[in-house]
Design a protein around this motif. Structure first.
Motif, PDB file in Angstrom:
ATOM      1  N   SER A 155       0.829  -1.207   0.000  1.00 50.18           N
ATOM      2  CA  SER A 155       0.000   0.000   0.000  1.00 50.18           C
ATOM      3  C   SER A 155       0.864   1.258   0.000  1.00 50.18           C
ATOM      4  O   SER A 155       0.581   2.223  -0.730  1.00 50.18           O
ATOM      5  N   LEU A 156       1.934   1.252   0.794  1.00 54.46           N
ATOM      6  CA  LEU A 156       2.827   2.418   0.836  1.00 54.46           C
ATOM      7  C   LEU A 156       3.537   2.617  -0.498  1.00 54.46           C
ATOM      8  O   LEU A 156       3.686   3.746  -0.972  1.00 54.46           O
ATOM      9  N   LEU A 157       3.984   1.516  -1.111  1.00 55.19           N
ATOM     10  CA  LEU A 157       4.661   1.635  -2.400  1.00 55.19           C
ATOM     11  C   LEU A 157       3.724   2.193  -3.464  1.00 55.19           C
ATOM     12  O   LEU A 157       4.133   2.979  -4.324  1.00 55.19           O
ATOM     13  N   TRP A 158       2.469   1.781  -3.424  1.00 57.17           N
ATOM     14  CA  TRP A 158       1.506   2.334  -4.370  1.00 57.17           C
ATOM     15  C   TRP A 158       1.324   3.831  -4.140  1.00 57.17           C
ATOM     16  O   TRP A 158       1.290   4.615  -5.096  1.00 57.17           O
ATOM     17  N   THR A 159       1.225   4.232  -2.868  1.00 61.33           N
ATOM     18  CA  THR A 159       1.035   5.651  -2.556  1.00 61.33           C
ATOM     19  C   THR A 159       2.253   6.472  -2.944  1.00 61.33           C
ATOM     20  O   THR A 159       2.125   7.568  -3.503  1.00 61.33           O
ATOM     21  N   LEU A 160       3.455   5.941  -2.653  1.00 62.38           N
ATOM     22  CA  LEU A 160       4.682   6.708  -2.870  1.00 62.38           C
ATOM     23  C   LEU A 160       5.164   6.675  -4.316  1.00 62.38           C
ATOM     24  O   LEU A 160       5.761   7.635  -4.789  1.00 62.38           O
ATOM     25  N   GLU A 161       4.912   5.566  -5.010  1.00 64.01           N
ATOM     26  CA  GLU A 161       5.524   5.399  -6.328  1.00 64.01           C
ATOM     27  C   GLU A 161       4.540   4.904  -7.385  1.00 64.01           C
ATOM     28  O   GLU A 161       4.486   5.436  -8.493  1.00 64.01           O
ATOM     29  N   GLY A 162       3.765   3.884  -7.061  1.00 66.36           N
ATOM     30  CA  GLY A 162       2.919   3.253  -8.069  1.00 66.36           C
ATOM     31  C   GLY A 162       1.839   4.160  -8.614  1.00 66.36           C
ATOM     32  O   GLY A 162       1.606   4.196  -9.832  1.00 66.36           O
ATOM     33  N   PHE A 163       1.167   4.907  -7.743  1.00 66.28           N
ATOM     34  CA  PHE A 163       0.095   5.778  -8.195  1.00 66.28           C
ATOM     35  C   PHE A 163       0.623   6.861  -9.133  1.00 66.28           C
ATOM     36  O   PHE A 163       0.012   7.166 -10.164  1.00 66.28           O
ATOM     37  N   GLY A 164       1.765   7.438  -8.799  1.00 71.51           N
ATOM     38  CA  GLY A 164       2.357   8.452  -9.666  1.00 71.51           C
ATOM     39  C   GLY A 164       2.749   7.887 -11.011  1.00 71.51           C
ATOM     40  O   GLY A 164       2.530   8.522 -12.055  1.00 71.51           O
ATOM     41  N   ARG A 165       3.314   6.673 -11.018  1.00 71.45           N
ATOM     42  CA  ARG A 165       3.682   6.052 -12.288  1.00 71.45           C
ATOM     43  C   ARG A 165       2.441   5.765 -13.130  1.00 71.45           C
ATOM     44  O   ARG A 165       2.444   5.970 -14.348  1.00 71.45           O
ATOM     45  N   CYS A 169      -0.401   7.398 -13.008  1.00 75.82           N
ATOM     46  CA  CYS A 169      -0.923   8.676 -13.508  1.00 75.82           C
ATOM     47  C   CYS A 169      -0.110   9.179 -14.686  1.00 75.82           C
ATOM     48  O   CYS A 169      -0.671   9.691 -15.659  1.00 75.82           O
ATOM     49  N   ARG A 170       1.209   9.042 -14.621  1.00 76.32           N
ATOM     50  CA  ARG A 170       2.050   9.497 -15.732  1.00 76.32           C
ATOM     51  C   ARG A 170       1.753   8.698 -16.995  1.00 76.32           C
ATOM     52  O   ARG A 170       1.623   9.254 -18.090  1.00 76.32           O
ATOM     53  N   PHE A 171       1.635   7.388 -16.841  1.00 72.94           N
ATOM     54  CA  PHE A 171       1.327   6.544 -17.998  1.00 72.94           C
ATOM     55  C   PHE A 171      -0.063   6.869 -18.555  1.00 72.94           C
ATOM     56  O   PHE A 171      -0.252   6.947 -19.773  1.00 72.94           O
ATOM     57  N   SER A 172      -1.020   7.055 -17.675  1.00 68.08           N
ATOM     58  CA  SER A 172      -2.384   7.366 -18.120  1.00 68.08           C
ATOM     59  C   SER A 172      -2.424   8.690 -18.864  1.00 68.08           C
ATOM     60  O   SER A 172      -3.153   8.835 -19.856  1.00 68.08           O
ATOM     61  N   LEU A 173      -1.656   9.667 -18.399  1.00 67.41           N
ATOM     62  CA  LEU A 173      -1.623  10.970 -19.059  1.00 67.41           C
ATOM     63  C   LEU A 173      -1.053  10.845 -20.466  1.00 67.41           C
ATOM     64  O   LEU A 173      -1.583  11.422 -21.431  1.00 67.41           O
ATOM     65  N   GLY A 205     -11.907   4.838 -18.007  1.00 75.64           N
ATOM     66  CA  GLY A 205     -10.928   3.755 -17.896  1.00 75.64           C
ATOM     67  C   GLY A 205      -9.968   3.970 -16.738  1.00 75.64           C
ATOM     68  O   GLY A 205      -9.639   3.025 -16.003  1.00 75.64           O
ATOM     69  N   PHE A 206      -9.514   5.203 -16.570  1.00 78.51           N
ATOM     70  CA  PHE A 206      -8.623   5.546 -15.460  1.00 78.51           C
ATOM     71  C   PHE A 206      -9.299   5.248 -14.122  1.00 78.51           C
ATOM     72  O   PHE A 206      -8.705   4.617 -13.227  1.00 78.51           O
ATOM     73  N   LEU A 207     -10.542   5.690 -13.962  1.00 79.49           N
ATOM     74  CA  LEU A 207     -11.257   5.493 -12.704  1.00 79.49           C
ATOM     75  C   LEU A 207     -11.575   4.019 -12.464  1.00 79.49           C
ATOM     76  O   LEU A 207     -11.514   3.540 -11.316  1.00 79.49           O
ATOM     77  N   ILE A 208     -11.879   3.266 -13.517  1.00 82.51           N
ATOM     78  CA  ILE A 208     -12.186   1.843 -13.363  1.00 82.51           C
ATOM     79  C   ILE A 208     -10.967   1.067 -12.888  1.00 82.51           C
ATOM     80  O   ILE A 208     -11.058   0.193 -12.010  1.00 82.51           O
ATOM     81  N   VAL A 209      -9.805   1.377 -13.442  1.00 86.40           N
ATOM     82  CA  VAL A 209      -8.585   0.692 -13.011  1.00 86.40           C
ATOM     83  C   VAL A 209      -8.303   0.974 -11.543  1.00 86.40           C
ATOM     84  O   VAL A 209      -7.945   0.066 -10.773  1.00 86.40           O
ATOM     85  N   LEU A 210      -8.469   2.214 -11.122  1.00 85.06           N
ATOM     86  CA  LEU A 210      -8.255   2.541  -9.709  1.00 85.06           C
ATOM     87  C   LEU A 210      -9.253   1.799  -8.826  1.00 85.06           C
ATOM     88  O   LEU A 210      -8.895   1.293  -7.749  1.00 85.06           O
ATOM     89  N   ARG A 221      -8.380  -1.088  -5.883  1.00 77.71           N
ATOM     90  CA  ARG A 221      -8.816  -0.992  -4.495  1.00 77.71           C
ATOM     91  C   ARG A 221      -9.659  -2.194  -4.114  1.00 77.71           C
ATOM     92  O   ARG A 221      -9.533  -2.737  -3.007  1.00 77.71           O
ATOM     93  N   LEU A 222     -10.518  -2.641  -5.036  1.00 79.15           N
ATOM     94  CA  LEU A 222     -11.353  -3.804  -4.755  1.00 79.15           C
ATOM     95  C   LEU A 222     -10.499  -5.057  -4.580  1.00 79.15           C
ATOM     96  O   LEU A 222     -10.744  -5.883  -3.688  1.00 79.15           O
ATOM     97  N   THR A 223      -9.469  -5.203  -5.417  1.00 81.03           N
ATOM     98  CA  THR A 223      -8.577  -6.358  -5.318  1.00 81.03           C
ATOM     99  C   THR A 223      -7.843  -6.371  -3.982  1.00 81.03           C
ATOM    100  O   THR A 223      -7.697  -7.421  -3.342  1.00 81.03           O
ATOM    101  N   LEU A 224      -7.371  -5.224  -3.545  1.00 80.23           N
ATOM    102  CA  LEU A 224      -6.663  -5.138  -2.262  1.00 80.23           C
ATOM    103  C   LEU A 224      -7.581  -5.506  -1.109  1.00 80.23           C
ATOM    104  O   LEU A 224      -7.163  -6.145  -0.130  1.00 80.23           O
ATOM    105  N   ARG A 225      -8.845  -5.103  -1.199  1.00 85.67           N
ATOM    106  CA  ARG A 225      -9.778  -5.455  -0.122  1.00 85.67           C
ATOM    107  C   ARG A 225     -10.024  -6.955  -0.070  1.00 85.67           C
ATOM    108  O   ARG A 225     -10.115  -7.546   1.009  1.00 85.67           O
TER     109      ARG A 225
END
Length: 482
Positions: A396-406, A408-412, A465-470, A474-478
């Motif tokens: 979860s921390l890695l996603w917050t610190l690094e994965g989410f930003g990566r 977002c950059r790819f999605s952009l 698509g961006f929102l569905i992946v997010l 989150r659903l998978t982690l739960r």
């Protein structure tokens, strides 16, 4: 259409861009000054407004205002001024983002003061060179060049509003004369202008890699400048995003039924969206991998100048916009060894990857500049823990610190590739019609409810698509946590 007509259109477009760029940089400076003064909450609002303008598709704005431009057809000056205002507002948003992250000038204010005091010991030319190359002028040049190139390379807005631009002239010429070799090279004039403007951008790329310093506000924020900054931002978002989308929403409210009742046409429409999403994601992936590889090459190359030179050369095609590399690709595909690629999406994906590469490099460089390496290292260690709870916390921390930003950059990058019009139209193989090309062709016949609804859906697809992946993540982690 003669090459003389292209030269005239290039000169007129360059003049318009040269008038727009200084105003855009000044407005960007006022906005950046407000960035430095405001609170973190205010800064988030500022970034939201800037990104809303930057990410709003030009195709939507051009189509939204096309009826308005028709009403100004008898008043060409007013139509030209309105287009300049739209392009200038979007250019100011882009320039503000560039100016915010531009490294500090090497010559400090105290250094500039000492240089002014040394009038009798330093030649006037040398004093001017230092002030320009290392002072505040150097800091503003990249933003000026980016704003100029942004205004100079506009296609959708001039085309749909009926204004002269070299991109429109060359695009129409390509439709009438696909083989550019049949006459003198029409790219000479626009390419010369772009290469002339690229020097400050190259300086910015090199300094962004070589310097880890954060920039400071070019202006001191005053009450008047604060009002000007927020007024400019609200005008920017209103004219480039809110009003065009409101026009489409009002017209398209009755057009969504078309998407539900015309099954054959709608099936082709969704296929075109899928094609655009496919080459958008593919080109974004190539650009992202290439950006990481080039930055690693720069860090490992000895001397570093070799890696930087390769990086700059790789950025030049993308910084010239999508039109120039697309037309060069058309010419290259005339070679017998490459004829087999004309009926594939490979040329389009390659050109889009080149177009996205400078943006990918900029996003990756900024991410590395802002990342917390120590926190990421600790999170990786926590993920390797034998305790399952700690493993989940580390992920979860890695996603917050690094994965989410990566992500977002790819999605952009994929979003920009998906919405590209010029490369998609010029390089699409026979029988393949990207959704942007279909919408652009239909827009020339005027406004209607079905077309407005189709445009809104096409723009909403990547966002959804961006929102569905997010949501799925989150659903998978739960589920894993249970």
């Amino acid at each position: 259409m003669s090459d003389y007509g292209i030269a005239v259109a290039t000169g007129w477009t360059a003049l318009r861009a040269a008038i727009i760029a200084p105003w855009a940089v000044f407005a960007a400076g006022v906005i950046v000054a407000e960035f430095r003064r405001t609170s973190p909450a205010g800064r988030r609002w500022l970034w939201g407004l800037l990104l809303a303008s930057i990410l709003s598709p030009d195709l939507v704005a051009g189509y939204g205002y096309s009826n308005f431009s028709v009403s100004l057809a008898r008043h060409s000056l007013w139509n030209e001024l309105f287009l300049a205002l739209l392009i200038g507002l979007k250019a100011a948003a882009v320039a503000a983002a560039v100016l915010y992250f531009t490294p500090d000038p090497a010559l400090s204010p105290s250094g500039r003061h000492l240089l002014r005091l040394s009038r009798s010991r330093v030649a006037a030319f040398e004093r001017f060179r230092l002030l320009v190359a290392h002072g505040p002028v150097a800091r503003g040049l990249p933003a000026f060049a980016i704003a100029f190139l942004f205004a100079f390379q506009q296609f959708e807005l001039p085309s749909l509003t009926g204004i002269t631009a070299w991109t429109v002239t060359l695009f129409d010429r390509q439709a009438l004369l696909p083989d550019l070799a049949d006459s003198a090279d029409p790219l000479t004039w626009p390419l010369a202008v772009e290469l002339l403007a690229l020097a400050p951008v190259i300086l910015f790329v090199v300094r962004a890699i070589a310097s880890g310093r954060r920039s400071v506000a070019p202006f001191v924020a005053t009450a008047r400048s604060r009002v000007a900054a927020w007024a400019t931002l609200f005008l920017m978002v209103s004219l480039t995003a809110v009003v065009p989308f409101a026009i489409l929403a009002r017209q398209g409210a009755t057009g969504f039924g078309y998407l539900a009742t015309n099954a054959p046409n709608v099936a082709a429409y969704w296929k075109e969206i899928g094609i655009a999403a496919g080459y958008g994601v593919s080109s974004a992936a190539i650009a992202s991998v290439a950006a990481v590889g080039l930055l690693k090459l720069v860090s490992l190359s000895k001397p570093p100048a070799i890696g930087v030179a390769l990086l700059v050369l790789a950025c030049v095609p993308g910084l010239c916009g999508a039109m120039v590399p697309s037309l060069v690709a058309v010419e290259c595909l005339q070679h017998p060894l490459l004829l087999g690629l004309r009926d594939t999406l490979v040329p389009l994906i390659v050109v889009l990857a080149l177009f996205l590469l400078p943006r990918a490099l900029l996003l990756e460089s900024l991410a590395r500049l802002l990342r917390d390496g120590q926190a990421i290292h600790l999170a990786r260690g926590l993920r390797m823990s034998p305790v399952s709870v700690q493993q989940r916390a580390g992920r979860s921390l890695l996603w917050t610190l690094e994965g989410f930003g990566r992500f977002c950059r790819f999605s952009l990058l994929a979003y920009w590739g998906y919405l590209d019009l010029t490369a998609a139209t010029i390089l699409s193989p026979p029988g393949v019609v990207p959704v942007t090309a279909r919408l652009y062709n239909l827009m020339h016949y005027g406004h209607n409810a079905a077309l407005s609804a189709m445009t809104l859906v096409a723009v909403a697809v990547p966002v959804a698509g961006f929102l569905i992946v997010l949501f799925l993540r989150r659903l998978t982690l739960r589920v894993i946590a249970r």
